[in-house]
Design an enzyme around this catalytic site. Sequence first.
Site, short mmCIF file in Angstrom:
data_model
loop_
_atom_site.label_atom_id
_atom_site.label_comp_id
_atom_site.label_asym_id
_atom_site.label_seq_id
_atom_site.Cartn_x
_atom_site.Cartn_y
_atom_site.Cartn_z
N TYR A 1 35.59 -70.18 -12.82
CA TYR A 1 34.55 -69.43 -12.13
C TYR A 1 35.17 -68.53 -11.05
O TYR A 1 35.68 -69.03 -10.05
CB TYR A 1 33.50 -70.36 -11.50
CG TYR A 1 32.82 -71.27 -12.51
CD1 TYR A 1 32.62 -70.86 -13.83
CD2 TYR A 1 32.38 -72.53 -12.15
CE1 TYR A 1 32.01 -71.69 -14.76
CE2 TYR A 1 31.76 -73.36 -13.07
CZ TYR A 1 31.59 -72.94 -14.38
OH TYR A 1 30.98 -73.77 -15.29
N HIS B 1 36.89 -78.07 -20.18
CA HIS B 1 35.89 -77.00 -20.08
C HIS B 1 35.76 -76.18 -21.37
O HIS B 1 36.72 -75.57 -21.82
CB HIS B 1 36.31 -76.07 -18.92
CG HIS B 1 35.26 -75.11 -18.48
ND1 HIS B 1 35.42 -74.30 -17.37
CD2 HIS B 1 34.02 -74.83 -18.95
CE1 HIS B 1 34.34 -73.56 -17.21
NE2 HIS B 1 33.48 -73.85 -18.17
P1 NAD Z 1 21.34 -71.36 -14.19
O1 NAD Z 1 20.41 -71.52 -15.33
O2 NAD Z 1 21.41 -72.41 -13.17
O3 NAD Z 1 21.03 -69.93 -13.54
C1 NAD Z 1 21.79 -69.44 -12.48
C2 NAD Z 1 21.23 -68.09 -12.04
O4 NAD Z 1 19.93 -68.30 -11.48
C3 NAD Z 1 22.06 -67.43 -10.95
O5 NAD Z 1 21.96 -66.03 -11.10
C4 NAD Z 1 21.34 -67.86 -9.69
O6 NAD Z 1 21.56 -66.95 -8.63
C5 NAD Z 1 19.91 -67.83 -10.15
N1 NAD Z 1 19.02 -68.71 -9.36
C6 NAD Z 1 19.20 -70.00 -8.99
N2 NAD Z 1 18.14 -70.45 -8.30
C7 NAD Z 1 17.26 -69.43 -8.23
C8 NAD Z 1 15.98 -69.28 -7.65
N3 NAD Z 1 15.39 -70.26 -7.00
N4 NAD Z 1 15.35 -68.09 -7.76
C9 NAD Z 1 15.94 -67.07 -8.43
N5 NAD Z 1 17.15 -67.14 -9.00
C10 NAD Z 1 17.79 -68.32 -8.90
O7 NAD Z 1 22.78 -71.13 -14.84
P2 NAD Z 1 24.26 -71.54 -14.45
O8 NAD Z 1 24.60 -71.21 -13.05
O9 NAD Z 1 25.12 -71.00 -15.53
O10 NAD Z 1 24.26 -73.12 -14.64
C11 NAD Z 1 24.31 -74.02 -13.56
C12 NAD Z 1 25.68 -74.64 -13.38
O11 NAD Z 1 26.00 -75.46 -14.49
C13 NAD Z 1 26.83 -73.64 -13.29
O12 NAD Z 1 26.93 -73.07 -11.99
C14 NAD Z 1 27.99 -74.53 -13.66
O13 NAD Z 1 28.33 -75.33 -12.56
C15 NAD Z 1 27.38 -75.40 -14.76
N6 NAD Z 1 27.60 -74.82 -16.11
C16 NAD Z 1 28.68 -75.25 -16.84
C17 NAD Z 1 28.95 -74.70 -18.08
C18 NAD Z 1 30.14 -75.18 -18.87
O14 NAD Z 1 30.79 -76.12 -18.47
N7 NAD Z 1 30.46 -74.58 -19.98
C19 NAD Z 1 28.14 -73.69 -18.59
C20 NAD Z 1 27.03 -73.30 -17.86
C21 NAD Z 1 26.77 -73.87 -16.62
#
Ligand code: NAD
Length: 313
Positions: free
Chosen positions: A59, A122
């Site tokens: 990230y 990952h």
């Molecule tokens: P998510 O579905 O959590 O969406 C994140 C997006 O939503 C960002 O743009 C954020 O700014 C926005 N957001 C969050 N809260 C909000 C709110 N209250 N109002 C408006 N916008 C809002 O997607 P994500 O960040 O990809 O997934 C969460 C976490 O899961 C990641 O940060 C990561 O730590 C993990 N993850 C891991 C993998 C992997 O291992 N392959 C893949 C995806 C996610």
Amino acid sequence: MREMEYRTLDGTDLKVSVIGFGASPLGNEFGAIDPDEGERAVQHAIDSGINLFDVSPYYGRTLAEERLGKALAGRRAEVVLATKCGRYDVNGFDFSARRVMASAEESLKRLRTDYLDILHAHDIEFGDREQIIHETIPALKKLKAQGKVRFVGVTGFPLHVLADVAVRGRADIVMSYCRYNLLVRDLDAELTPVLRENGIGLLNASPLHMGILTECDPPAWHPAPEEVKQAGQAVAAICRRYGTRVSTVALRFCLNYSYAASTLVGMSRCSQVKTNLEALMMTIDAALMAEIDRAVEPVLNRVWKSGRQENNA
Ligand code: NAD
């Protein structure tokens, strides 16, 4: 404000908050952020009872780990800290034992700690499955035996790959993303029953379908088909009509899925932390849910290919 809830993560003795802090936005993955505000968001999350933080060297190509490490200074003991190894760039993967062990040491430095609660391999579908099982996971277990890592996990997108590798490699935890939320709900088809049977813990990431279930546009790199993005906008409009916020409804929906000990939502601002905590108090109105289901039905479970050909059969 309702109190935070905690669940025990199967496969571990960790008690994690049902809402987890996804730190990929700290690495500018969803657009440039204000780093000071990102730090305040981390502090506010901890003050509000969020104890699970998830990051990766991928990230922001180490930026998210650097920023999270700085934000957690002095508060390490209050959190369950998860990071990853094996993915370093869009097309940069190295799951060799040598690289993942070095990677863990680098993460420890950036995160300013001497142990990781969880270390995940990952996006394993981009690697060789047999290498992950016979080389990567054993290397992570070596780190566990050395006391540098408490639990070992795998993350990725294709469910059958996660199930196969987690069981044959005897991982403690799986983190899946974009497979259980308002738009995709196929986690139970191939993954959850296998994990339950084997006592492997589950973390559910991306409740907002990586930004689709918000009032903002998803990032340009988002792999979902256009119709899914449009369905997300339709769901947002329905929520507005009911006087509620799509992100809160989407997060609540995921919190109701009880096998996942925590739902990881990506955050970088205090306002997002505050808004997301409102999901703890919400019950989704039955009429609203029925309308959402109708709007989503034509695109439900529309997923995309990820990783090697053989992992997308
Ligand atoms: P998510 O579905 O959590 O969406 C994140 C997006 O939503 C960002 O743009 C954020 O700014 C926005 N957001 C969050 N809260 C909000 C709110 N209250 N109002 C408006 N916008 C809002 O997607 P994500 O960040 O990809 O997934 C969460 C976490 O899961 C990641 O940060 C990561 O730590 C993990 N993850 C891991 C993998 C992997 O291992 N392959 C893949 C995806 C996610």
